[in-house]
Scaffold this motif. Structure first.
Motif, mmCIF file in Angstrom:
data_model
loop_
_atom_site.group_PDB
_atom_site.id
_atom_site.type_symbol
_atom_site.label_atom_id
_atom_site.label_comp_id
_atom_site.label_asym_id
_atom_site.label_seq_id
_atom_site.Cartn_x
_atom_site.Cartn_y
_atom_site.Cartn_z
ATOM 1 N N GLY A 142 -0.093 10.766 -4.858
ATOM 2 C CA GLY A 142 0.055 10.187 -6.185
ATOM 3 C C GLY A 142 -1.100 10.495 -7.121
ATOM 4 N N GLN A 143 -0.962 10.049 -8.377
ATOM 5 C CA GLN A 143 -1.980 10.272 -9.393
ATOM 6 C C GLN A 143 -2.226 8.995 -10.196
ATOM 7 O OE1 GLN A 143 -0.520 13.717 -11.659
ATOM 8 N NE2 GLN A 143 -1.969 15.001 -10.538
ATOM 9 N N ILE A 144 -3.445 8.855 -10.650
ATOM 10 C CA ILE A 144 -3.843 7.780 -11.555
ATOM 11 C C ILE A 144 -4.199 8.422 -12.890
ATOM 12 C CG2 ILE A 144 -5.496 5.928 -12.004
ATOM 13 C CD1 ILE A 144 -5.860 5.750 -8.927
ATOM 14 N N VAL A 145 -3.585 7.939 -13.955
ATOM 15 C CA VAL A 145 -3.753 8.527 -15.287
ATOM 16 C C VAL A 145 -4.479 7.515 -16.170
ATOM 17 C CG1 VAL A 145 -2.584 9.530 -17.279
ATOM 18 C CG2 VAL A 145 -1.623 9.831 -14.973
ATOM 19 N N ILE A 146 -5.640 7.910 -16.651
ATOM 20 C CA ILE A 146 -6.468 7.037 -17.483
ATOM 21 C C ILE A 146 -6.669 7.697 -18.841
ATOM 22 C CG2 ILE A 146 -8.719 5.907 -17.713
ATOM 23 C CD1 ILE A 146 -8.872 6.251 -14.596
ATOM 24 N N VAL A 147 -6.458 6.939 -19.895
ATOM 25 C CA VAL A 147 -6.727 7.400 -21.248
ATOM 26 C C VAL A 147 -7.682 6.400 -21.881
ATOM 27 C CG1 VAL A 147 -5.754 7.814 -23.533
ATOM 28 C CG2 VAL A 147 -4.528 8.601 -21.503
ATOM 29 N N GLU A 148 -8.819 6.894 -22.389
ATOM 30 C CA GLU A 148 -9.848 5.991 -22.897
ATOM 31 C C GLU A 148 -10.684 6.630 -24.007
ATOM 32 O OE1 GLU A 148 -10.840 2.990 -22.716
ATOM 33 O OE2 GLU A 148 -9.666 2.179 -21.043
ATOM 34 N N HIS A 149 -11.190 5.781 -24.897
ATOM 35 C CA HIS A 149 -12.353 6.130 -25.697
ATOM 36 C C HIS A 149 -13.567 6.121 -24.766
ATOM 37 C CE1 HIS A 149 -10.647 5.652 -29.794
ATOM 38 N NE2 HIS A 149 -9.922 4.682 -29.268
ATOM 39 N N LEU A 150 -14.543 6.967 -25.050
ATOM 40 C CA LEU A 150 -15.798 6.947 -24.306
ATOM 41 C C LEU A 150 -16.936 6.529 -25.232
ATOM 42 C CD1 LEU A 150 -15.582 10.282 -22.244
ATOM 43 C CD2 LEU A 150 -14.901 7.972 -21.537
ATOM 44 N N SER A 205 0.824 -1.203 0.000
ATOM 45 C CA SER A 205 0.000 0.000 0.000
ATOM 46 C C SER A 205 0.862 1.259 0.000
ATOM 47 C CB SER A 205 -0.912 0.008 1.224
ATOM 48 O OG SER A 205 -1.771 -1.109 1.223
ATOM 49 N N HIS A 206 0.372 2.284 -0.681
ATOM 50 C CA HIS A 206 0.970 3.628 -0.673
ATOM 51 C C HIS A 206 2.434 3.610 -1.137
ATOM 52 C CE1 HIS A 206 -2.687 4.275 1.492
ATOM 53 N NE2 HIS A 206 -2.244 3.718 2.611
ATOM 54 N N THR A 207 2.699 2.919 -2.245
ATOM 55 C CA THR A 207 4.072 2.788 -2.724
ATOM 56 C C THR A 207 4.290 3.340 -4.132
ATOM 57 O OG1 THR A 207 3.574 0.539 -3.488
ATOM 58 C CG2 THR A 207 4.578 0.765 -1.307
ATOM 59 N N THR A 208 3.234 3.821 -4.781
ATOM 60 C CA THR A 208 3.314 4.200 -6.190
ATOM 61 C C THR A 208 2.994 5.681 -6.375
ATOM 62 O OG1 THR A 208 2.623 1.964 -6.811
ATOM 63 C CG2 THR A 208 2.502 3.648 -8.513
ATOM 64 N N ASP A 209 3.849 6.364 -7.146
ATOM 65 C CA ASP A 209 3.630 7.794 -7.409
ATOM 66 C C ASP A 209 2.623 8.024 -8.530
ATOM 67 O OD1 ASP A 209 5.635 9.253 -5.662
ATOM 68 O OD2 ASP A 209 6.971 7.857 -6.686
ATOM 69 N N ILE A 210 2.742 7.264 -9.624
ATOM 70 C CA ILE A 210 1.860 7.455 -10.782
ATOM 71 C C ILE A 210 1.442 6.085 -11.302
ATOM 72 C CG2 ILE A 210 1.539 8.581 -13.009
ATOM 73 C CD1 ILE A 210 4.093 10.214 -12.418
ATOM 74 N N HIS A 245 -10.424 0.644 -6.428
ATOM 75 C CA HIS A 245 -10.094 0.583 -5.000
ATOM 76 C C HIS A 245 -8.658 0.106 -4.813
ATOM 77 C CE1 HIS A 245 -13.586 1.578 -2.516
ATOM 78 N NE2 HIS A 245 -14.356 1.048 -3.452
ATOM 79 N N GLU A 246 -8.252 -0.890 -5.592
ATOM 80 C CA GLU A 246 -6.885 -1.391 -5.511
ATOM 81 C C GLU A 246 -5.879 -0.337 -5.974
ATOM 82 O OE1 GLU A 246 -4.881 -4.673 -4.778
ATOM 83 O OE2 GLU A 246 -6.309 -3.860 -3.347
ATOM 84 N N LEU A 247 -6.222 0.378 -7.006
ATOM 85 C CA LEU A 247 -5.328 1.444 -7.477
ATOM 86 C C LEU A 247 -5.135 2.496 -6.392
ATOM 87 C CD1 LEU A 247 -6.551 2.012 -11.156
ATOM 88 C CD2 LEU A 247 -4.699 0.550 -10.342
ATOM 89 N N ARG A 248 -6.222 2.855 -5.735
ATOM 90 C CA ARG A 248 -6.113 3.845 -4.653
ATOM 91 C C ARG A 248 -5.271 3.312 -3.508
ATOM 92 N NH1 ARG A 248 -9.162 5.162 0.037
ATOM 93 N NH2 ARG A 248 -9.020 7.381 0.545
ATOM 94 N N ARG A 249 -5.396 2.006 -3.231
ATOM 95 C CA ARG A 249 -4.626 1.412 -2.126
ATOM 96 C C ARG A 249 -3.119 1.508 -2.374
ATOM 97 N NH1 ARG A 249 -1.862 -3.030 -1.210
ATOM 98 N NH2 ARG A 249 -2.456 -4.020 -3.178
ATOM 99 N N VAL A 250 -2.679 1.223 -3.603
ATOM 100 C CA VAL A 250 -1.239 1.203 -3.868
ATOM 101 C C VAL A 250 -0.685 2.605 -4.120
ATOM 102 C CG1 VAL A 250 -1.428 -1.113 -4.833
ATOM 103 C CG2 VAL A 250 -1.414 0.858 -6.387
ATOM 104 N N LEU A 251 -1.570 3.576 -4.287
ATOM 105 C CA LEU A 251 -1.149 4.938 -4.595
ATOM 106 C C LEU A 251 -0.644 5.662 -3.347
ATOM 107 C CD1 LEU A 251 -1.281 6.750 -7.215
ATOM 108 C CD2 LEU A 251 -3.367 7.735 -6.227
#
Length: 253
Positions: A191-199, A155-160, A181-187
């Motif tokens: 930190g930031q989560i970067v998502i690129v997607e078609h909608l 947990s809490h080990t990732t910057d991006i 939820h898992e992404l938030r746990r390791v962040l």
């Protein structure tokens, strides 16, 4: 050189990994035109109209794909300017079996520690296009298999965290919420989560017609973010067909 894409690599990949769709479309058009001669004269216009619509929509989807994947800023990654600058960042890149971005990220973050996870599951991700892509593109060195609901990180080990054009492969909304939820746990708290997607929106319907159902509506993304207590700090259209979301912890500690 790592991180360098070949000219027209994007459109060539789409054609060779999805050739069956285009073969089917052209086959239907040819059959419709060939069979029209057996119809009454007053009805012969309809197969012609259907054939033209099939050919035009197929051509539009290919031209849009060429623009997005070969000529836009998507793989130039100029949009990384919106992401926090962190020295010697610990970066996680997560994909669904087809990885065109880890080498690019490595070239943009040469002093970072890059970890790559692959959540591809052949039982869930049955698209033949992914199977073809995996045969052509070897995995990035030291890529690790993972599930969407339990990431093998403290947990809490990732910057991006980067999830680029892959999170839509998580089709079940409950699973997608667990994933975030898992992404938030390791962040890390900052930190930031970067998502690129078609909608699943009007531009992508115009570009891909019924193919846009493979994408996820913005409302579903927003619900997944909210359930994981993540908030949007940046939302940008990289192109009219591709959207960037940058998320942060909704309650940093």
């Amino acid at each position: 050189m790592a991180g360098i894409r070949k000219p027209f690599q994007g459109i060539w990949n789409i054609i060779r990994f999805n050739w069956h769709f285009y073969a089917l479309a052209f086959g239907i058009a040819i059959v419709a035109l060939s069979g029209s001669q057996y119809l009454p004269v007053s009805f012969r216009i309809y197969p012609s109209v259907i054939s033209i619509l099939i050919l035009v929509t197929s051509l539009i989807s290919l031209l849009v794909s060429m623009y997005v994947y070969d000529f836009s800023s998507l793989y130039k990654m100029t949009w990384l300017n919106y992401v926090k600058k962190v020295k010697k960042a610990r970066i996680l890149n997560i994909h669904a079996g087809f990885d065109e971005t880890s080498q690019l990220l490595n070239s943009h973050y040469p002093d970072a520690g890059l970890t790559v996870f692959d959540f591809y599951d052949p039982a869930k991700h049955t698209e033949v296009s992914i199977k073809r892509a995996r045969k052509v593109y070897p995995p990035y060195p030291n890529t690790r298999k993972t599930s969407t609901t339990q990431l093998p990180l403290d947990s809490h080990t990732t910057d991006i965290v980067f999830i680029l054009l892959s999170a839509h492969e998580i089709r079940e909304e409950s699973e997608r919420q667990q994933f975030f939820h898992e992404l938030r746990r390791v962040l890390k708290p900052s930190g930031q989560i970067v998502i690129v997607e078609h909608l699943r929106n009007l531009p992508n319907f115009i570009a891909y017609t019924i193919g846009f159902f493979h994408f996820i509506p913005q409302s579903s993304w927003l619900l997944s973010f909210q359930k994981a207590n993540l908030h949007i700090v940046t939302k940008k259209n990289i192109t009219p067909f591709i959207t960037l979301f940058i998320l942060e912890n909704g309650n940093p500690s």
